[in-house]
Design a protein around this motif. Structure first.
Motif, PDB file in Angstrom:
ATOM      1  N   VAL A  20      -2.359   4.758  11.441  1.00 34.74           N
ATOM      2  CA  VAL A  20      -3.764   4.761  10.909  1.00 34.74           C
ATOM      3  C   VAL A  20      -3.038   3.739  10.110  1.00 34.74           C
ATOM      4  N   THR A  21      -4.387   2.801   9.503  1.00 40.73           N
ATOM      5  CA  THR A  21      -4.310   1.095   9.528  1.00 40.73           C
ATOM      6  C   THR A  21      -5.932   0.807   8.422  1.00 40.73           C
ATOM      7  N   GLY A  22      -5.425   0.104   7.565  1.00 41.22           N
ATOM      8  CA  GLY A  22      -6.442   0.251   6.629  1.00 41.22           C
ATOM      9  C   GLY A  22      -7.331  -1.128   7.326  1.00 41.22           C
ATOM     10  N   ARG A  23      -8.783  -1.639   6.641  1.00 38.09           N
ATOM     11  CA  ARG A  23      -9.595  -2.197   7.189  1.00 38.09           C
ATOM     12  C   ARG A  23      -9.749  -2.876   5.542  1.00 38.09           C
ATOM     13  N   PHE A  24      -8.509  -3.224   5.008  1.00 37.31           N
ATOM     14  CA  PHE A  24      -8.416  -3.615   2.947  1.00 37.31           C
ATOM     15  C   PHE A  24      -9.651  -4.924   3.181  1.00 37.31           C
ATOM     16  N   ILE A  25      -9.442  -5.790   3.917  1.00 35.27           N
ATOM     17  CA  ILE A  25      -9.789  -7.481   3.648  1.00 35.27           C
ATOM     18  C   ILE A  25      -9.723  -7.991   5.126  1.00 35.27           C
ATOM     19  N   LYS A  26     -10.421  -9.168   5.402  1.00 34.06           N
ATOM     20  CA  LYS A  26     -11.058 -10.095   6.152  1.00 34.06           C
ATOM     21  C   LYS A  26     -10.133 -11.608   5.769  1.00 34.06           C
ATOM     22  N   SER A  51      -5.516 -15.440  11.885  1.00 34.78           N
ATOM     23  CA  SER A  51      -5.458 -14.979  10.765  1.00 34.78           C
ATOM     24  C   SER A  51      -7.305 -14.416  10.421  1.00 34.78           C
ATOM     25  N   GLU A  52      -7.902 -14.710  10.912  1.00 39.15           N
ATOM     26  CA  GLU A  52      -9.457 -13.963  10.750  1.00 39.15           C
ATOM     27  C   GLU A  52      -9.658 -12.705  11.000  1.00 39.15           C
ATOM     28  N   VAL A  53      -8.895 -12.120  11.267  1.00 35.56           N
ATOM     29  CA  VAL A  53      -9.151 -10.987  10.929  1.00 35.56           C
ATOM     30  C   VAL A  53      -9.021  -9.426  10.243  1.00 35.56           C
ATOM     31  N   TRP A  54      -9.108  -7.909  10.389  1.00 33.72           N
ATOM     32  CA  TRP A  54      -9.337  -7.213   9.280  1.00 33.72           C
ATOM     33  C   TRP A  54      -8.631  -6.637   9.324  1.00 33.72           C
ATOM     34  N   GLY A  55      -7.419  -6.183   8.489  1.00 34.05           N
ATOM     35  CA  GLY A  55      -6.068  -5.589   8.226  1.00 34.05           C
ATOM     36  C   GLY A  55      -5.769  -4.696   6.135  1.00 34.05           C
ATOM     37  N   ASP A  56      -4.645  -4.251   6.006  1.00 38.13           N
ATOM     38  CA  ASP A  56      -4.254  -3.539   5.155  1.00 38.13           C
ATOM     39  C   ASP A  56      -4.108  -4.990   4.149  1.00 38.13           C
ATOM     40  N   PHE A  57      -3.725  -5.851   4.538  1.00 41.65           N
ATOM     41  CA  PHE A  57      -3.678  -7.431   3.480  1.00 41.65           C
ATOM     42  C   PHE A  57      -2.445  -7.590   3.660  1.00 41.65           C
ATOM     43  N   ILE A  58      -1.441  -7.092   4.431  1.00 43.67           N
ATOM     44  CA  ILE A  58      -0.071  -7.096   4.916  1.00 43.67           C
ATOM     45  C   ILE A  58       0.300  -6.785   6.707  1.00 43.67           C
ATOM     46  N   GLU A  70      -1.225   2.269  22.381  1.00 44.26           N
ATOM     47  CA  GLU A  70      -1.904   2.709  23.055  1.00 44.26           C
ATOM     48  C   GLU A  70      -1.510   4.131  23.418  1.00 44.26           C
ATOM     49  N   GLY A  71      -2.206   4.430  23.848  1.00 42.93           N
ATOM     50  CA  GLY A  71      -2.326   6.938  24.059  1.00 42.93           C
ATOM     51  C   GLY A  71      -2.381   7.184  22.418  1.00 42.93           C
ATOM     52  N   ALA A  72      -2.275   6.402  21.559  1.00 41.94           N
ATOM     53  CA  ALA A  72      -2.525   6.812  19.706  1.00 41.94           C
ATOM     54  C   ALA A  72      -4.057   7.498  20.283  1.00 41.94           C
ATOM     55  N   THR A  73      -3.765   8.331  19.129  1.00 39.58           N
ATOM     56  CA  THR A  73      -5.636   8.733  17.931  1.00 39.58           C
ATOM     57  C   THR A  73      -5.415   7.967  17.411  1.00 39.58           C
ATOM     58  N   GLN A  74      -6.411   6.460  16.725  1.00 37.17           N
ATOM     59  CA  GLN A  74      -6.778   5.759  16.203  1.00 37.17           C
ATOM     60  C   GLN A  74      -7.481   5.611  15.032  1.00 37.17           C
ATOM     61  N   VAL A  75      -6.970   5.884  13.690  1.00 41.40           N
ATOM     62  CA  VAL A  75      -7.832   5.785  13.030  1.00 41.40           C
ATOM     63  C   VAL A  75      -7.807   4.498  11.778  1.00 41.40           C
ATOM     64  N   GLU A  76      -8.719   4.180  11.877  1.00 42.56           N
ATOM     65  CA  GLU A  76      -9.203   3.221  10.537  1.00 42.56           C
ATOM     66  C   GLU A  76      -9.797   3.373   9.573  1.00 42.56           C
ATOM     67  N   LEU A  77      -9.178   3.068   7.907  1.00 44.85           N
ATOM     68  CA  LEU A  77     -10.072   3.584   7.375  1.00 44.85           C
ATOM     69  C   LEU A  77     -10.529   2.313   6.484  1.00 44.85           C
ATOM     70  N   ASP A  78     -11.482   2.496   5.199  1.00 52.02           N
ATOM     71  CA  ASP A  78     -12.168   0.911   4.991  1.00 52.02           C
ATOM     72  C   ASP A  78     -11.765   0.728   3.806  1.00 52.02           C
ATOM     73  N   GLY A  79     -11.232  -0.081   3.187  1.00 56.74           N
ATOM     74  CA  GLY A  79     -10.696  -0.217   1.704  1.00 56.74           C
ATOM     75  C   GLY A  79      -9.333   0.073   1.214  1.00 56.74           C
ATOM     76  N   VAL A  80      -8.405   0.503   2.034  1.00 60.41           N
ATOM     77  CA  VAL A  80      -7.237   0.854   2.493  1.00 60.41           C
ATOM     78  C   VAL A  80      -6.089  -0.165   2.229  1.00 60.41           C
ATOM     79  N   PHE A  81      -5.440  -0.271   0.870  1.00 58.66           N
ATOM     80  CA  PHE A  81      -3.817  -1.397   0.948  1.00 58.66           C
ATOM     81  C   PHE A  81      -3.185  -0.595   1.402  1.00 58.66           C
ATOM     82  N   HIS A  82      -2.215  -1.751   1.805  1.00 59.27           N
ATOM     83  CA  HIS A  82      -0.983  -1.488   2.350  1.00 59.27           C
ATOM     84  C   HIS A  82       0.212  -0.149   1.812  1.00 59.27           C
ATOM     85  N   SER A  83       0.724  -0.263   0.434  1.00 55.98           N
ATOM     86  CA  SER A  83       1.680   0.159  -0.457  1.00 55.98           C
ATOM     87  C   SER A  83       1.128   0.522  -1.135  1.00 55.98           C
ATOM     88  N   PRO A  84       2.226   1.234  -1.689  1.00 56.76           N
ATOM     89  CA  PRO A  84       2.094   2.096  -3.073  1.00 56.76           C
ATOM     90  C   PRO A  84       1.784   1.203  -4.001  1.00 56.76           C
TER      91      PRO A  84
END
Length: 320
Positions: free
Chosen positions: A210-216, A242-249, A258-272
């Motif tokens: 699972v990964t977050g698309r928080f900021i490009k 540098s010009e990719v999407w991620g969870d800020f970290i 590879e081989g995993a079910t891959q989930v991307e969540l919009d607007g989700v930050f990296h840590s608590p």
């Protein structure tokens, strides 16, 4: 059929430094996730179901770099309310200083470091919690990992065994090593892990990343707000761009196996930390975000998402 790549949209996400919104947690919740009568144990923040409600799954939480077990207390309690028995590796924040011992290993300076003995202290904490959880619940276990806990969990499964574990879920974990010529912040460990246990390595375990698309991110020398440049500088170190999407970290491209079910969540930050700062927002373990990936913990039916958001990831092996 290929392993699915699932992109779950929220009301918006950050592009540059403009915040458009955060996930509202509108995904449906199955009745099997409703709370059960339970008691709390202070050691591992775990829950036992009351008589007649025998627990059907344990969840072992592996903290990320710089975090301690207490950072995951709220997440643990949310999981307990869904009927899971939980335990968290008893990592303290100061424990991470033990990694400095690897500086005496010549392999660190050559960028060829292996995880052991450098991170034995962490693996021993995981084993302590794992054994406690197995005594607590006679049921399958899901290894739930955050950030660096992802590749550390893969090392644990390789060296300590997979007995009792049938699911692996990572949240914002940098699974992929940097490209050739890049600076490996793990000093070679990620490269070693990718070679020794590549992808969804154990065929007895169901993997979900699972990964977050928080900021490009954006390049330091180019246009764009400071927040995007800061994120981009980190992404550059992790994936070479540098010009990719991620969870800020952690960039999305580095967070999948590879081989995993891959989930991307919009607007989700990296840590608590995100929940405590208005500039960021909900993280993977927030109450509004949890329903969007909790199905991966026990194989429950996924909450409905718009049809166009589910697609097949190219190059990912079939699951059946």
């Amino acid at each position: 059929a290929r392993r699915p790549r699932i992109i779950i949209p929220g009301p918006g996400m950050m592009q540059g430094a403009q915040l458009h919104g955060h996930p509202g947690g509108s995904a449906s919740v199955r009745s099997s996730w409703l709370p059960r009568a339970a008691r709390m144990r202070s050691y591992s923040q775990s829950t036992n179901s009351a008589a007649g409600n025998r627990p059907t799954r344990g969840v072992l939480i592996l903290p990320g770099l710089g975090n301690n077990a207490q950072d995951y207390l709220a997440l643990s309690q949310l999981l307990q309310s869904r009927g899971f028995v939980t335990a968290t590796a008893p990592v303290q924040r100061q424990d991470w200083g033990r990694n400095a011992a690897a500086l005496t290993d010549g392999a660190w300076w050559r960028g060829k470091l292996q995880p052991r003995p450098a991170v034995d202290w962490y693996l021993n904490h995981v084993n302590t919690a794992m054994q406690e959880l197995k005594r607590e619940v006679d049921a399958p276990i899901t290894m739930l990992t955050h950030s660096a806990g992802g590749w550390l969990g893969r090392v644990f499964l390789r060296d300590f065994g997979t007995e009792g574990v049938d699911r692996f879920v990572s949240l914002g974990s940098p699974h992929q090593p940097p490209p050739m010529g890049g600076i490996d912040q793990t000093r070679g460990i990620l490269t070693w892990v990718s070679q020794e246990v590549p992808g969804a390595w154990h065929d007895t375990i169901d993997y979900t990343t699972v990964t977050g698309r928080f900021i490009k991110g954006s390049a330091l020398t180019g246009p764009g707000p400071a927040l995007a440049k800061f994120a981009g500088a980190g992404y550059q170190q992790v994936c070479g761009s540098s010009e990719v999407w991620g969870d800020f970290i952690v960039p999305c491209v580095s967070a999948h196996l590879e081989g995993a079910t891959q989930v991307e969540l919009d607007g989700v930050f990296h840590s608590p930390l995100g929940e405590k700062l208005a500039a960021f927002g909900p993280w993977y373990g927030s109450e509004s975000v949890l329903p969007q990936w909790a199905w991966a913990l026990d194989g429950s039916a996924r909450p409905p998402v718009p049809t166009p958001t589910e697609e097949t990831a190219p190059g990912v092996p079939a699951s059946n």
